[in-house]
Scaffold this active site. Structure first.
Site, PDB file in Angstrom:
ATOM      1  N   THR A  21       2.445   6.229  -2.166  1.00 55.35           N
ATOM      2  CA  THR A  21       1.115   5.961  -2.720  1.00 55.35           C
ATOM      3  C   THR A  21       0.207   6.039  -1.520  1.00 55.35           C
ATOM      4  O   THR A  21       0.671   5.907  -0.387  1.00 55.35           O
ATOM      5  CB  THR A  21       1.047   4.535  -3.337  1.00 55.35           C
ATOM      6  OG1 THR A  21       1.640   4.551  -4.631  1.00 55.35           O
ATOM      7  CG2 THR A  21      -0.356   4.015  -3.495  1.00 55.35           C
ATOM      8  N   GLY A  45       4.200   0.046  -3.497  1.00 53.81           N
ATOM      9  CA  GLY A  45       5.542  -0.488  -3.667  1.00 53.81           C
ATOM     10  C   GLY A  45       5.963  -0.413  -5.111  1.00 53.81           C
ATOM     11  O   GLY A  45       5.425   0.393  -5.882  1.00 53.81           O
TER      12      GLY A  45
HETATM   13  N1  ASP Z   1       2.989   1.419  -6.534  1.00 52.69           N
HETATM   14  C1  ASP Z   1       3.236   2.771  -6.936  1.00 52.69           C
HETATM   15  C2  ASP Z   1       3.619   2.800  -8.376  1.00 52.69           C
HETATM   16  O1  ASP Z   1       4.393   1.968  -8.792  1.00 52.69           O
HETATM   17  C3  ASP Z   1       4.297   3.437  -6.142  1.00 52.69           C
HETATM   18  C4  ASP Z   1       4.303   3.137  -4.676  1.00 52.69           C
HETATM   19  O2  ASP Z   1       3.343   2.618  -4.143  1.00 52.69           O
HETATM   20  O3  ASP Z   1       5.269   3.456  -4.013  1.00 52.69           O
HETATM   21  O4  ASP Z   1       3.187   3.667  -9.077  1.00 52.69           O
END
Ligand code: ASP
Length: 308
Positions: free
Chosen positions: A175, A227
């Site tokens: 992200t 995350g």
């Molecule tokens: N938070 C993001 C999601 O769940 C993914 C990430 O940040 O790694 O879509």
């Protein structure tokens, strides 16, 4: 005048250290630095935190190494569905899009929702129409495609079919985001993502949910998370950091640490946040092996990091 500051992230759950070549390491640092420079250029001219986070996130979306815009991950069906959000801490206005494909910079589509509609979140054809009406550039599938993300989908699907637990966070996560405090003490946050590799079609993560993956309020802080989105949503991670500052008198650092280490960390919520308060203090906590991240302050001190 407040001293301005800006932080960016390119996702938690970084590539495993043993797989990081020196060339790739340089590329990641350069990608973060380019985003910091884009946002810093806005702030140095007296521009707003909102414009700075938009510029920084656009730069990260344009960089195929990061899971947002170009280089977004694929769903189980082999398509890309992008989520993005922007929030202005001065007005608490926000705009978000979920599950879209087409605009080169999903964060700008989110901003168009904020500025040109009466709503906060749009999905589907009308989200794209708002982006079109705002004159935003669109791209076709080949622009967004990267072999690395495609290969990650194939190996994730293979592991799933074999009942093997995926232990490589770089395959699952990613992200991008930015938070800023401008010279007037105004805060803003922006986040953009392709979500998680091999997510179900239609799955929306924490990124475009205000208070979960993205939040900004001049009274407390601006936060952008990265995350395991489902856990960020259940613990309203970004809003909880603000609430701890507002109601418990915690510092930015204390509040963010608690949410990342306890609320998320003890509940299978691997990830981290970047956050800034109205004095320009920055904190970048995470509870996993690494988080692509960086910051710059008014004195021009650029810093970028990957691991602890
Ligand atoms: N938070 C993001 C999601 O769940 C993914 C990430 O940040 O790694 O879509």
């Amino acid at each position: 005048m407040t001293k301005f500051s800006l932080a960016v992230h390119g996702g938690a759950g970084t590539i495993l250290k043993e797989n990081l070549t020196p060339e790739l390491e340089v590329q990641y640092h350069n990608g973060l630095r380019t985003a910091l420079e884009a946002g810093q250029a806005v702030l140095a001219k007296g521009g707003s935190a909102l414009d700075a986070v938009t510029a920084a996130v656009c730069a990260l979306e344009d960089e195929p190494l990061f899971n947002a815009g170009r280089g977004a991950v694929f769903t189980t069906e082999g398509v890309q569905e992008m989520d993005a959000a922007v929030m202005d801490g001065a007005t608490r206005k926000a705009g978000t899009v979920g599950g879209i494909f087409g605009p080169r910079n999903p964060v700008r589509a989110a901003r168009a929702v904020m500025e040109n509609t009466d709503h906060i979140m749009l999905i589907g054809p009308n989200a794209l129409k708002v982006a079109k009406d705002a004159g935003l550039p669109f791209e076709e599938a080949p622009y967004f495609f990267t072999q690395a993300r495609w290969d990650a989908l194939q190996s994730t699907l293979k592991m799933r079919a074999a009942g093997i637990e995926d232990d490589d966070p770089a395959r699952r996560h990613g992200t991008v985001g930015a938070v800023a405090c401008d010279a007037n003490g105004n805060l803003a946050a922006a986040t953009s993502t392709g979500g998680m590799t091999a997510k179900a079609p239609g799955r929306i993560g924490d990124t475009p949910l205000i208070g979960a993956g993205t939040f900004a309020d001049n009274e407390t802080c601006a936060v952008s998370g990265t995350g395991h989105g489902e856990v960020f949503i259940r613990f309203t991670a970004a809003a909880e950091i603000a609430a701890r500052m507002r109601h418990a008198g915690q510092s930015l650092e204390q509040a963010a640490r608690h949410v990342v280490d306890i609320d998320l960390g003890q509940n299978d919520g691997s990830g981290g946040v970047i956050a800034v308060d109205a004095k320009g203090n920055i904190t970048l906590p995470f509870n996993c092996e690494g988080m692509y991240r960086g910051s710059v302050t008014q004195d021009g001190d650029f810093q970028t990091f990957i691991y602890r």
